[in-house]
Design an enzyme around this catalytic site. Structure first.
Site, short mmCIF file in Angstrom:
data_model
loop_
_atom_site.label_atom_id
_atom_site.label_comp_id
_atom_site.label_asym_id
_atom_site.label_seq_id
_atom_site.Cartn_x
_atom_site.Cartn_y
_atom_site.Cartn_z
N SER A 7 29.24 6.80 102.11
CA SER A 7 30.32 6.53 101.17
C SER A 7 31.65 6.78 101.87
CB SER A 7 30.20 7.47 99.96
OG SER A 7 31.35 7.40 99.14
N TYR A 49 29.07 15.70 95.76
CA TYR A 49 28.77 14.33 96.17
C TYR A 49 29.47 13.99 97.47
CZ TYR A 49 28.23 9.24 95.87
OH TYR A 49 27.91 7.93 96.14
#
Length: 281
Positions: free
Chosen positions: A164, A177
């Site tokens: 990501s 995350y």
């Protein structure tokens, strides 16, 4: 789906985890359209089978399987089923992952006035943080242990992880995350070195902001208007828009193609409209 280009995946077996979701089901279909036999794995067996059937209905080869990526026995069971029905894995796409509200703060910045009023850093649930790390990191490591065992010294094999843009610059509110995805980028490089003599390439894509079922409520209000967070995201994205899921396909096909990327391993490729490159000034 209209492919940006074709690669030759004829007779290749592609295993995709998290394939019941939007992004990975699109990647699975793209692989199938290039001739691969695709195994769609997901904890939600119904979703995996439905996505696989939709691909099969278009004339491609796809099967859906239940798989808990945090349970090695479940991964082994899925592997046995894939091997029996499609053959041994050539390409593994580790797409299972996600965040959890228990690992998310309410506000971007800490203020003493928030104590006892909203969820601050001090209120993050340890089990929630652990779950996010487990799902993203161990949910990549365990399937790799299981499926890469069939890929060693097999020509043209590779692993594609889903990192990501959080891995480059952490977003506010979601420390678990962001940290977990940074671990995925690091793990991708580690795997690339570890398997370099065994013939397995390992790379990752790092998506920026794409609207999915997981983040839709963070980006848009119930009436469809953008949230303040959406405004900040687009202000920090030079291309001034969200990505379309199909825009992940070209990079993924390139990285898994032995003909195009045979000397590329250990790369984490941002697909983020310039977000990770923009300083804000």
């Amino acid at each position: 789906m209209k492919l940006p280009f074709q690669i030759n995946l004829q007779d290749k077996v592609v295993v995709v985890t998290g394939a019941g979701g939007v992004i990975c089901s699109v990647l699975a279909e793209a692989m199938a359209q290039n001739g691969a036999k695709v195994a769609l794995l997901d904890l939600n067996e119904e979703a995996a089978k439905a996505k696989a059937q939709a691909i099969a209905d278009k004339g491609y080869t796809a099967r859906g399987y239940r798989c808990n990526v945090l349970d090695k026995a479940s991964c082994e069971e899925a592997r046995a089923a894939v091997n029996a029905e499609l053959g041994t894995c050539d390409i593994l796409i580790n797409g299972a992952g996600g965040n959890n509200p228990r690992a998310t703060t309410d506000n971007e910045y800490f203020s003493k006035e928030d104590l006892g009023e909203v969820k601050t850093f001090f209120d993050l649930d340890a089990d929630g943080v652990s779950f996010v790390f487990q799902l993203n990191f161990m949910g990549t490591l365990i399937p790799t242990q299981v499926f890469a065992a069939d890929m060693v010294e097999k020509k043209g094999t590779c692993i594609l992880n889903i990192s990501s843009m959080n891995a480059f610059t952490p977003l506010t509110k979601i420390p678990a995350y962001s940290g977990a995805k940074a671990a995925i980028s690091n793990f991708t490089q580690w795997l690339a070195v570890h398997f370099s003599k065994a013939g397995i390439r390992c790379n990752a894509i790092a998506p920026g902001f794409f609207v999915t079922a997981q983040n839709e409520k963070l980006l848009f209000n119930e009436d469809g208007t953008p949230t303040p967070r959406t405004g900040k995201i687009l202000a920090g994205t030079p291309m001034d828009r969200f990505g379309e899921v199909d825009e992940l396909v070209g990079a993924s096909l390139f990285l898994v193609s032995e003909e195009a990327a045979s000397f590329i391993t250990g790369v984490v490729l941002p697909i983020d409209g310039g977000f990770s490159a923009y300083s804000g000034v």
